[in-house]
Design a protein around this motif. Structure first.
Motif, PDB file in Angstrom:
ATOM      1  N   ARG A  52      50.811  13.413  32.692  1.00 50.99           N
ATOM      2  CA  ARG A  52      50.134  12.186  33.189  1.00 50.99           C
ATOM      3  C   ARG A  52      51.126  11.554  34.345  1.00 50.99           C
ATOM      4  O   ARG A  52      52.249  11.370  34.108  1.00 50.99           O
ATOM      5  CB  ARG A  52      50.132  11.152  31.997  1.00 50.99           C
ATOM      6  N   GLU A  61      51.971  -0.027  29.880  1.00 55.19           N
ATOM      7  CA  GLU A  61      50.897  -0.040  28.669  1.00 55.19           C
ATOM      8  C   GLU A  61      51.848  -0.012  27.237  1.00 55.19           C
ATOM      9  O   GLU A  61      52.964   0.610  27.235  1.00 55.19           O
ATOM     10  CB  GLU A  61      50.720   1.487  28.824  1.00 55.19           C
ATOM     11  N   ARG A  98      42.008   6.649  22.712  1.00 53.79           N
ATOM     12  CA  ARG A  98      42.625   5.431  22.945  1.00 53.79           C
ATOM     13  C   ARG A  98      42.928   4.835  21.552  1.00 53.79           C
ATOM     14  O   ARG A  98      41.945   4.385  20.813  1.00 53.79           O
ATOM     15  CB  ARG A  98      41.923   4.446  23.871  1.00 53.79           C
ATOM     16  N   ILE A 123      38.004   8.686  25.391  1.00 56.66           N
ATOM     17  CA  ILE A 123      38.235   8.731  27.000  1.00 56.66           C
ATOM     18  C   ILE A 123      37.842  10.063  27.623  1.00 56.66           C
ATOM     19  O   ILE A 123      37.175   9.938  28.924  1.00 56.66           O
ATOM     20  CB  ILE A 123      40.010   8.614  27.344  1.00 56.66           C
ATOM     21  N   TYR A 140      45.946  13.833  33.344  1.00 57.14           N
ATOM     22  CA  TYR A 140      45.359  12.616  32.938  1.00 57.14           C
ATOM     23  C   TYR A 140      45.913  11.309  33.485  1.00 57.14           C
ATOM     24  O   TYR A 140      46.971  11.119  33.889  1.00 57.14           O
ATOM     25  CB  TYR A 140      45.768  12.317  31.324  1.00 57.14           C
ATOM     26  N   SER A 141      44.830  10.747  34.372  1.00 59.27           N
ATOM     27  CA  SER A 141      45.061   9.548  35.354  1.00 59.27           C
ATOM     28  C   SER A 141      43.725   8.725  35.271  1.00 59.27           C
ATOM     29  O   SER A 141      42.732   9.392  35.662  1.00 59.27           O
ATOM     30  CB  SER A 141      45.886  10.010  36.741  1.00 59.27           C
ATOM     31  N   GLU A 142      43.872   7.336  34.941  1.00 51.85           N
ATOM     32  CA  GLU A 142      42.734   6.651  35.073  1.00 51.85           C
ATOM     33  C   GLU A 142      42.576   5.787  36.735  1.00 51.85           C
ATOM     34  O   GLU A 142      42.033   5.007  36.783  1.00 51.85           O
ATOM     35  CB  GLU A 142      42.612   5.835  33.978  1.00 51.85           C
ATOM     36  N   SER A 145      42.828  10.370  41.637  1.00 53.27           N
ATOM     37  CA  SER A 145      42.488  11.829  41.445  1.00 53.27           C
ATOM     38  C   SER A 145      43.657  12.622  41.783  1.00 53.27           C
ATOM     39  O   SER A 145      44.548  12.420  42.212  1.00 53.27           O
ATOM     40  CB  SER A 145      41.285  11.812  42.640  1.00 53.27           C
ATOM     41  N   GLY A 160      35.787  12.821  33.099  1.00 51.07           N
ATOM     42  CA  GLY A 160      36.397  11.376  33.643  1.00 51.07           C
ATOM     43  C   GLY A 160      37.847  11.597  34.139  1.00 51.07           C
ATOM     44  O   GLY A 160      38.127  12.469  34.965  1.00 51.07           O
ATOM     45  N   PRO A 161      38.649  10.901  33.745  1.00 52.82           N
ATOM     46  CA  PRO A 161      40.140  10.947  33.925  1.00 52.82           C
ATOM     47  C   PRO A 161      40.912  12.213  33.572  1.00 52.82           C
ATOM     48  O   PRO A 161      42.215  12.087  33.766  1.00 52.82           O
ATOM     49  CB  PRO A 161      40.663   9.522  33.468  1.00 52.82           C
TER      50      PRO A 161
END
Length: 216
Positions: A52, A61, A98, A123, A140-142, A145, A160-161
């Motif tokens: 990440r 977080e 999550r 997620i 993994y990153s929200e 990209s 997704g992420p």
């Protein structure tokens, strides 16, 4: 702030002190060794690197998502962290969830909640068919990209992420990450063959009646 900390402390106590497993970078920053490339995977094993990249949002977080492999918790993926897995060739179900104070947010995930448009617990996830001698990089990153790799001819795959990236694409970000936990060795799940028993044909009610009914 005092009220918030008091509330968090009470919830931590009520959940049986299990919250430490999902602490985010705000409470527990990553301080392991810098990333080192694992080298070529043996022909009878595969490597999986989950990482990440750093972000200010992820650094603040309180709780970080957990990666589940074949239903078991594998790593708590915090900001600027990575984890290395040594895999036996086979199929692995990888799911990113999550948490809420050390627990899954939905305890009925296998029920109708899983089919709803919004699932705050899950997620992303997919199945990895790990092949011997291969190394897989999972990012993994929200917020961002994956970096573009012009030399890669494969399209980005993921959910997704949570996405696979090439080594060329992820090496700069990976070089900044730190180890989340020691190397984890995983065995592929055993394939259980289900043998269906042949259906027994029901006897004719008329023939059954011959044994019980006197004919005239």
């Amino acid at each position: 702030m005092i009220r918030l900390l008091a509330a968090l402390g009470m919830l931590f106590f009520l959940t049986g002190c299990t919250w430490d497993r999902t602490l985010g970078a705000f409470f527990d920053p990553v301080d392991g060794p810098r990333f080192q490339a694992p080298g070529a995977a043996p022909e009878d094993r595969a490597y999986l690197v989950i990482y990440r990249p750093y972000s200010e949002w992820a650094e603040d977080e309180l709780e970080a998502p957990s990666v589940y492999v074949n239903g078991d918790v594998a790593v708590n993926i915090k900001s600027n962290g990575y984890a290395l897995f040594n895999l036996e060739p086979g199929k692995y179900d990888v799911v990113l969830k999550r948490p809420a104070f050390g627990q899954d947010l939905f305890f009925m995930e296998d029920s109708f909640l899983e089919e709803q448009p919004v699932n705050f617990n899950r997620i992303g996830g997919f199945q990895i068919n790990a092949a011997g001698g291969q190394t897989y990089y999972l990012r993994y990153s929200e917020l961002t990209s994956p970096p573009y790799d012009p030399a890669s001819k494969q399209e980005l795959l993921g959910d997704g992420p949570l996405q696979f990236v090439s080594w060329r694409s992820g090496k700069d970000e990976l070089g900044q990450t730190r180890m989340l936990q020691p190397l984890m060795v995983l065995a592929a799940p055993e394939i259980v063959e289900v043998v269906e028993e042949p259906e027994q044909e029901e006897g004719s009610w008329w023939l059954f009646g011959l044994d019980t009914v006197e004919l005239w």
